[in-house]
Design a protein around this motif. Structure first.
Motif, PDB file in Angstrom:
ATOM      1  N   LYS A   3       0.283   7.623   4.766  1.00  0.00           N
ATOM      2  CA  LYS A   3       0.628   8.652   3.745  1.00  0.00           C
ATOM      3  C   LYS A   3      -0.090   9.936   4.144  1.00  0.00           C
ATOM      4  O   LYS A   3      -1.352  10.324   3.837  1.00  0.00           O
ATOM      5  CB  LYS A   3       0.097   8.296   2.081  1.00  0.00           C
ATOM      6  CG  LYS A   3       0.970   6.944   1.805  1.00  0.00           C
ATOM      7  CD  LYS A   3       0.752   6.940   0.306  1.00  0.00           C
ATOM      8  CE  LYS A   3       1.451   5.807  -0.322  1.00  0.00           C
ATOM      9  NZ  LYS A   3       1.107   5.444  -1.543  1.00  0.00           N
ATOM     10  N   ALA A   5       0.319  14.300   4.762  1.00  0.00           N
ATOM     11  CA  ALA A   5       1.024  15.410   4.518  1.00  0.00           C
ATOM     12  C   ALA A   5       0.505  16.720   5.238  1.00  0.00           C
ATOM     13  O   ALA A   5      -0.464  16.534   5.960  1.00  0.00           O
ATOM     14  CB  ALA A   5       0.594  15.726   2.947  1.00  0.00           C
ATOM     15  N   THR A  13      -4.676  13.025   5.093  1.00  0.00           N
ATOM     16  CA  THR A  13      -4.052  12.106   4.143  1.00  0.00           C
ATOM     17  C   THR A  13      -3.844  12.612   2.933  1.00  0.00           C
ATOM     18  O   THR A  13      -4.455  13.551   2.193  1.00  0.00           O
ATOM     19  CB  THR A  13      -5.089  11.074   4.116  1.00  0.00           C
ATOM     20  OG1 THR A  13      -6.653  11.506   3.641  1.00  0.00           O
ATOM     21  CG2 THR A  13      -5.671  10.418   5.619  1.00  0.00           C
ATOM     22  N   ILE A  14      -2.869  12.027   2.174  1.00  0.00           N
ATOM     23  CA  ILE A  14      -2.151  12.503   0.946  1.00  0.00           C
ATOM     24  C   ILE A  14      -3.291  12.511  -0.138  1.00  0.00           C
ATOM     25  O   ILE A  14      -2.992  13.368  -1.061  1.00  0.00           O
ATOM     26  CB  ILE A  14      -0.917  11.899   0.498  1.00  0.00           C
ATOM     27  CG1 ILE A  14      -0.169  12.621  -0.529  1.00  0.00           C
ATOM     28  CG2 ILE A  14      -1.210  10.622  -0.083  1.00  0.00           C
ATOM     29  CD1 ILE A  14       1.330  12.252  -0.418  1.00  0.00           C
ATOM     30  N   ASN A  15      -4.121  11.921  -0.036  1.00  0.00           N
ATOM     31  CA  ASN A  15      -5.117  11.691  -1.354  1.00  0.00           C
ATOM     32  C   ASN A  15      -6.302  12.604  -0.889  1.00  0.00           C
ATOM     33  O   ASN A  15      -7.165  12.686  -1.829  1.00  0.00           O
ATOM     34  CB  ASN A  15      -5.814  10.135  -1.499  1.00  0.00           C
ATOM     35  CG  ASN A  15      -6.418   9.740  -0.257  1.00  0.00           C
ATOM     36  OD1 ASN A  15      -6.203  10.041   0.889  1.00  0.00           O
ATOM     37  ND2 ASN A  15      -7.488   8.794  -0.295  1.00  0.00           N
ATOM     38  N   ASN A  82       4.120   9.368   9.230  1.00  0.00           N
ATOM     39  CA  ASN A  82       4.628   8.500   8.088  1.00  0.00           C
ATOM     40  C   ASN A  82       5.461   7.418   8.447  1.00  0.00           C
ATOM     41  O   ASN A  82       5.772   6.508   7.438  1.00  0.00           O
ATOM     42  CB  ASN A  82       5.014   9.291   6.737  1.00  0.00           C
ATOM     43  CG  ASN A  82       3.837  10.215   6.362  1.00  0.00           C
ATOM     44  OD1 ASN A  82       3.135   9.702   5.493  1.00  0.00           O
ATOM     45  ND2 ASN A  82       4.133  11.322   6.622  1.00  0.00           N
ATOM     46  N   TYR A 115       5.487  16.453   2.347  1.00  0.00           N
ATOM     47  CA  TYR A 115       5.260  15.102   2.599  1.00  0.00           C
ATOM     48  C   TYR A 115       6.319  14.259   2.460  1.00  0.00           C
ATOM     49  O   TYR A 115       7.210  14.804   1.904  1.00  0.00           O
ATOM     50  CB  TYR A 115       3.784  14.863   1.552  1.00  0.00           C
ATOM     51  CG  TYR A 115       4.262  14.833   0.264  1.00  0.00           C
ATOM     52  CD1 TYR A 115       4.598  13.632  -0.663  1.00  0.00           C
ATOM     53  CD2 TYR A 115       4.136  16.036  -0.666  1.00  0.00           C
ATOM     54  CE1 TYR A 115       4.987  13.626  -1.815  1.00  0.00           C
ATOM     55  CE2 TYR A 115       4.601  15.984  -2.090  1.00  0.00           C
ATOM     56  CZ  TYR A 115       4.712  14.858  -2.517  1.00  0.00           C
ATOM     57  OH  TYR A 115       5.095  14.674  -3.859  1.00  0.00           O
ATOM     58  N   ARG A 117       8.045  10.391   1.111  1.00  0.00           N
ATOM     59  CA  ARG A 117       7.930   9.168   0.453  1.00  0.00           C
ATOM     60  C   ARG A 117       8.952   8.129   0.981  1.00  0.00           C
ATOM     61  O   ARG A 117      10.025   8.324   1.422  1.00  0.00           O
ATOM     62  CB  ARG A 117       8.341   9.680  -1.186  1.00  0.00           C
ATOM     63  CG  ARG A 117       7.446  10.625  -1.704  1.00  0.00           C
ATOM     64  CD  ARG A 117       7.798  10.871  -3.130  1.00  0.00           C
ATOM     65  NE  ARG A 117       7.678   9.485  -4.022  1.00  0.00           N
ATOM     66  CZ  ARG A 117       7.813   9.543  -5.260  1.00  0.00           C
ATOM     67  NH1 ARG A 117       8.323  10.763  -6.067  1.00  0.00           N
ATOM     68  NH2 ARG A 117       7.678   8.332  -5.946  1.00  0.00           N
ATOM     69  N   HIS A 118       8.510   6.945   0.714  1.00  0.00           N
ATOM     70  CA  HIS A 118       9.131   5.723   1.288  1.00  0.00           C
ATOM     71  C   HIS A 118      10.068   4.993  -0.056  1.00  0.00           C
ATOM     72  O   HIS A 118       9.709   5.312  -0.944  1.00  0.00           O
ATOM     73  CB  HIS A 118       8.273   4.420   1.810  1.00  0.00           C
ATOM     74  CG  HIS A 118       7.587   4.970   2.947  1.00  0.00           C
ATOM     75  ND1 HIS A 118       8.023   4.620   4.534  1.00  0.00           N
ATOM     76  CD2 HIS A 118       6.356   5.506   3.064  1.00  0.00           C
ATOM     77  CE1 HIS A 118       7.165   5.035   5.326  1.00  0.00           C
ATOM     78  NE2 HIS A 118       6.176   5.628   4.876  1.00  0.00           N
TER      79      HIS A 118
END
Length: 281
Positions: A3, A5, A13-15, A82, A115, A117-118
């Motif tokens: 994940k 972005a 990392t997206i977090n 991703n 970003y 999304r799956h």
């Protein structure tokens, strides 16, 4: 799945994204966005989305944050990092960072976030989910044609729909006409092969899937009427459906408790859905 972005020049990392507290998107919703469906690694109707993004930026006087070639390369890199095959790409551009004030200085550098999304491998394409909608007062601003990140009215309307065991809310304007959904465009089928939707103006967002459905309908000799329709007309319609980049073409079987199309997908809606899925590949 990774994940990752793109955030203002770097991949993160997206977090753990690095977004400034005084970014005007965070404090004023001063920005615009796009959501683009991805199928088999291909962004659906990418050019239409970029044209709309360009218009939204122009309407609120924000410059593009990158050159077009660099922008396309970033999108491709986010998809690659991703390992996206099916899903969607979210793009957000804000005016940038400045000391908190309603007015803003000239020359701000726009912020860019991208970003992905799956989604399950095309399972959502194989399963047709018929949904319920409610109606609610349209309390949004008068420039709904701009894809603004200011979405509070839609958030509250979606919550209201969920509380009533519905999946979408359709907005009713002060004249009693349905404009669009909280996150979709609204359609009715007046008669077999005759469909109707609100015309594009400042009351609705010109949906990309909406545009594609109009073209696909014309190819199949399905008449498209771009004219406002009332709640009464919607409840008496032969069929109803919504369109969006993430829901594609979704049949509606209940509007404010009134059953539509005998509680199942209608023939015209099914024809358009199949055409759209074929177009997506």
């Amino acid at each position: 799945m990774p994940k990752i972005a793109f955030v203002n020049g770097s991949y993160q990392t997206i977090n753990k994204p690095s977004i400034k507290i005084e970014d005007r998107g965070f404090q004023f919703a001063d920005g615009v966005y796009e959501v683009i469906a991805l199928t088999n690694g291909v962004l659906i109707d990418l050019n239409f989305h970029l044209d709309r993004l360009n218009r939204s930026l122009r309407e609120i006087n924000i410059e593009w944050p990158t050159a077009k070639e660099a922008f396309n390369a970033i999108c491709a890199e986010v998809i690659r990092r991703n390992r996206l095959v099916h899903g969607s790409l979210y793009i957000q551009i804000t005016r940038g960072v400045s000391a908190r004030d309603f007015s803003y200085p000239k020359g701000l550098k726009p912020s860019l976030i991208i970003y992905g999304r799956h989604s399950q491998e095309n399972q959502n394409l194989k399963k047709i989910e018929c949904i319920k909608v409610i109606t609610t007062q349209d309390i949004r601003w008068d420039r709904c044609d701009i894809k603004s990140i200011s979405l509070l009215a839609s958030v509250l309307s979606k919550a209201k729909a969920k509380n009533k065991l519905a999946q979408e809310a359709w907005f009713l304007n002060k004249d009693g006409f349905i404009t669009e959904g909280a996150s979709s465009n609204a359609w009715i089928v007046r008669e077999p092969n005759i469909i109707q939707t609100h015309p594009t103006n400042s009351s609705i967002l010109s949906g990309i899937t909406r545009l594609r459905i109009i073209r696909l309908a014309e190819e199949q000799a399905i008449k498209v009427i771009e004219k406002p329709f009332s709640l009464s007309e919607a409840k008496k319609a032969k069929e109803a459906f919504l369109t969006s980049s993430t829901s594609f073409v979704q049949p509606i079987i209940d509007i404010d408790g009134t059953q539509i199309s005998n509680g199942k997908i209608g023939l015209t809606t099914k024809k358009l859905l199949n055409s759209y899925l074929k177009f997506m590949g």
